[in-house]
Design a protein around this motif. Structure first.
Motif, PDB file in Angstrom:
ATOM      1  N   ALA A  35       0.847  -1.327   0.017  1.00  0.00           N
ATOM      2  CA  ALA A  35      -0.109  -0.207  -0.098  1.00  0.00           C
ATOM      3  C   ALA A  35       0.880   1.319   0.030  1.00  0.00           C
ATOM      4  O   ALA A  35       1.827   1.380   0.917  1.00  0.00           O
ATOM      5  N   VAL A  36       0.544   2.180  -0.770  1.00  0.00           N
ATOM      6  CA  VAL A  36       1.237   3.639  -0.891  1.00  0.00           C
ATOM      7  C   VAL A  36       0.533   4.335   0.119  1.00  0.00           C
ATOM      8  O   VAL A  36      -0.900   4.657   0.153  1.00  0.00           O
ATOM      9  N   ARG A  37       1.103   4.792   1.347  1.00  0.00           N
ATOM     10  CA  ARG A  37       0.556   5.569   2.355  1.00  0.00           C
ATOM     11  C   ARG A  37       0.902   6.859   2.582  1.00  0.00           C
ATOM     12  O   ARG A  37       0.035   7.650   3.108  1.00  0.00           O
ATOM     13  N   SER A  38       1.848   7.366   1.722  1.00  0.00           N
ATOM     14  CA  SER A  38       1.976   8.975   1.910  1.00  0.00           C
ATOM     15  C   SER A  38       2.536   9.391   0.540  1.00  0.00           C
ATOM     16  O   SER A  38       3.268   8.735  -0.292  1.00  0.00           O
ATOM     17  N   VAL A  39       2.396  10.539   0.176  1.00  0.00           N
ATOM     18  CA  VAL A  39       2.887  11.158  -1.148  1.00  0.00           C
ATOM     19  C   VAL A  39       3.123  12.555  -0.784  1.00  0.00           C
ATOM     20  O   VAL A  39       2.452  13.069  -0.164  1.00  0.00           O
ATOM     21  N   ASP A  40       4.283  13.083  -1.708  1.00  0.00           N
ATOM     22  CA  ASP A  40       4.245  14.708  -1.708  1.00  0.00           C
ATOM     23  C   ASP A  40       4.878  14.904  -3.125  1.00  0.00           C
ATOM     24  O   ASP A  40       5.470  13.948  -3.846  1.00  0.00           O
ATOM     25  N   VAL A  41       4.729  16.078  -3.537  1.00  0.00           N
ATOM     26  CA  VAL A  41       5.190  16.523  -4.863  1.00  0.00           C
ATOM     27  C   VAL A  41       6.176  17.754  -4.659  1.00  0.00           C
ATOM     28  O   VAL A  41       5.839  18.875  -3.708  1.00  0.00           O
ATOM     29  N   CYS A  42       7.288  17.719  -5.323  1.00  0.00           N
ATOM     30  CA  CYS A  42       8.239  18.906  -5.259  1.00  0.00           C
ATOM     31  C   CYS A  42       8.658  19.073  -6.874  1.00  0.00           C
ATOM     32  O   CYS A  42       9.432  18.245  -7.190  1.00  0.00           O
ATOM     33  N   GLY A  43       8.099  20.088  -7.384  1.00  0.00           N
ATOM     34  CA  GLY A  43       8.444  20.539  -8.758  1.00  0.00           C
ATOM     35  C   GLY A  43       7.948  19.308  -9.731  1.00  0.00           C
ATOM     36  O   GLY A  43       6.597  19.035  -9.609  1.00  0.00           O
TER      37      GLY A  43
END
Length: 535
Positions: free
Chosen positions: A344-352
């Protein structure tokens, strides 16, 4: 005028004569040179006779010119009575003549000469005369002065007066504006309210400040009403401190809400029911909500940036959605699906143009947001990764192994922070600190440069949460945390002081996000709550 008709020498002679007897003649005669209070008892008859004669004359004077030793402390009265006995020598007839002469001369003097005369006389005054003068001058001191003669602030240059006023807090400044007209003019100056608008704790994000400036700018002149701008900021700040807000419910999910994102126009929520809903922030009607279906299992994380949405799910995938909105229609389409995690993908963030994901497979992966290709994989945690956050040069992750790790984009682990006794469920960082929340019911603050532990916020010592801390978010003034104890707590980011506690409808808080004026939260009761502090 007298000074135009008489020589300077004549004036000097008269000034000397008046200096010798004027003041004593006006207030009971010239000082007695031969008799004193210590004379033998046989001389009392003569002294008493003179006392009686002068006392009759003084009693005929106006009350304001009579001595009033009884109005002074008792320990001074004997001194005045002794002075009376020493100062009695002029007969009533001489006193009248001398007084008339002094008044006639004084009336002919110029302003400068009168000032010189009074200066000479004041040097000859004793305590009793000073007391009489203070009583006599009190009601006439500002008789012919301008109305603002007692207001020292109005005599200062405006720049200095405004500088003094700039040290006042907003409440004191409003009170000062009601004192008088001149203070009202100063306290309503735009300089003061503009400086307050840019001062903590009233300063919010640039976007809010810009929107208020546009709102309170006059169209015809372009003038900004900074007082109204600050008034709006002050009201919002006060609402935050007191927990005063309006709560709006968004209902539509069939299971608990697991993740939240929002902007000025919409709220995006992910749920255990495998769907993503996009709500119109101005209306909580389910008819106006859009539902995104694409994931086959629980949607665990979201990241919204502009019109681009990234979602992660228990189906081991990440999806990139393009959200387009026009005046009469809107559309959302899935642009890419990223496959690579084994759990399972539990967390996500986007930078650029990079997507950073943390998974239950203990890995952190970096993805190209346009192509969906995996750029790098970071290994180091020994348990599921529950949270990640990034900036231009580093990634910070929290895991169920109770550790926090700091990485660079090459995949090297720069530092490992230990201290939590259970899974690290959420974290945020800025240029100074890392704030982490854990299932051990605590929030910890760390120095981001040294990794040193700064403080722990728990329920025993700091009014913290008494259940697992599941979510938090921070800005430059405060941070918010949500917990299974059904509360959202607002904290001072510098001191760790609890500012206010907000209570939900009876279920644990699973996710939250906030802005200057709103909080949006999700919980196990299938609802999204909007907490509006602009009321």
């Amino acid at each position: 005028m007298y000074n135009a008709k008489n020589s300077i020498a004549d004036y000097s002679d008269r000034l000397k004569q008046i200096s010798e007897f004027c003041f004593d003649a006006m207030f009971r005669g010239i000082k007695h040179q031969d008799e004193t209070c210590d004379k033998p008892r046989s001389s009392n008859r003569t002294l008493s006779g003179v006392t009686a004669n002068v006392s009759n004359e003084v009693n005929n004077l106006p009350v304001c010119l009579q001595r009033r030793p009884s109005s002074l402390p008792k320990n001074w009265r004997h001194k005045f009575q002794c002075d009376d006995a020493r100062n009695l020598s002029a007969s009533p007839a001489d006193f009248k003549a001398q007084k008339r002469c002094v008044i006639e001369w004084f009336s002919k003097y110029s302003e400068v000469q009168r000032n010189l005369m009074l200066n000479e006389l004041l040097d000859m005054c004793n305590l009793s005369q000073m007391h009489l003068l203070s009583l006599r001058l009190e009601e006439n001191l500002h008789k012919e002065c301008p109305p603002n003669c007692k207001d020292w602030l109005s005599w200062l240059p405006d720049t200095i007066a405004l500088k003094i006023f700039s040290y006042l807090d907003p409440v004191s400044l409003c009170q000062a504006s009601r004192c008088c007209y001149s203070w009202h003019e100063l306290s309503t100056d735009s300089y003061l309210w503009k400086s307050l608008s840019c001062r903590k704790p009233y300063l919010f994000s640039p976007s809010l400040l810009n929107s208020l400036i546009i709102k309170y700018t006059k169209n015809d002149t372009g003038e900004i009403s900074w007082r109204k701008v600050f008034s709006e900021q002050y009201r919002i700040s006060s609402n935050w401190r007191k927990g005063r807000c309006f709560i709006k419910e968004f209902s539509g999910h069939s299971e608990g809400v697991s993740c939240i994102q929002f902007d000025d126009e919409r709220i995006v929520s992910g749920s255990f029911d495998t769907t993503i809903k996009v709500w119109n922030i101005g209306s909580n009607s389910i008819l106006l909500a859009q539902t995104l279906t694409g994931h086959s299992k629980t949607v665990r994380c979201l990241h919204l940036s502009g019109n681009r949405l990234v979602s992660g799910s228990k189906d081991c995938t990440l999806k990139v959605w393009e959200m387009e909105k026009k005046e009469s229609w809107s559309s959302i389409a899935c642009k890419a699906t990223m496959i690579g995690h084994s759990d399972a993908v539990r967390s996500v963030d986007v930078c650029g143009e990079r997507v950073i994901s943390g998974s239950y497979d203990c890995l952190i992966k970096l993805w190209d947001i346009k192509t969906g290709a995996c750029l790098n994989t970071l290994r180091g945690h020994t348990a599921p990764i529950l949270c990640v956050q990034s900036d231009d040069d580093k990634i910070i992750s929290g895991s169920a192994d109770t550790c926090i790790k700091i990485w660079d984009y090459s995949g090297s682990c720069l530092q490992t922070l230990t201290g939590h006794r259970d899974s690290v469920a959420c974290l945020q960082f800025d240029s100074k600190r890392i704030i982490s929340g854990s299932f051990d019911w605590t929030i910890r603050v760390w120095d981001i440069n040294t990794g040193e532990h700064i403080r722990t916020i728990d329920w025993r010592t700091a009014e913290g949460h008494n259940r697992a801390v599941r979510c938090l978010q921070a800005d430059d003034q405060r941070f918010l945390s949500g917990s299974d104890d059904k509360t959202i707590k607002v904290w001072n980011i510098e001191t760790g002081e609890r500012l206010v506690t907000l209570r939900s409808t009876g279920y644990g808080i699973t996710c939250l996000q906030f802005s200057d004026t709103r909080i949006v939260s999700g919980s196990y009761d299938n609802k999204v709550l909007l907490w509006d502090f602009t009321v």
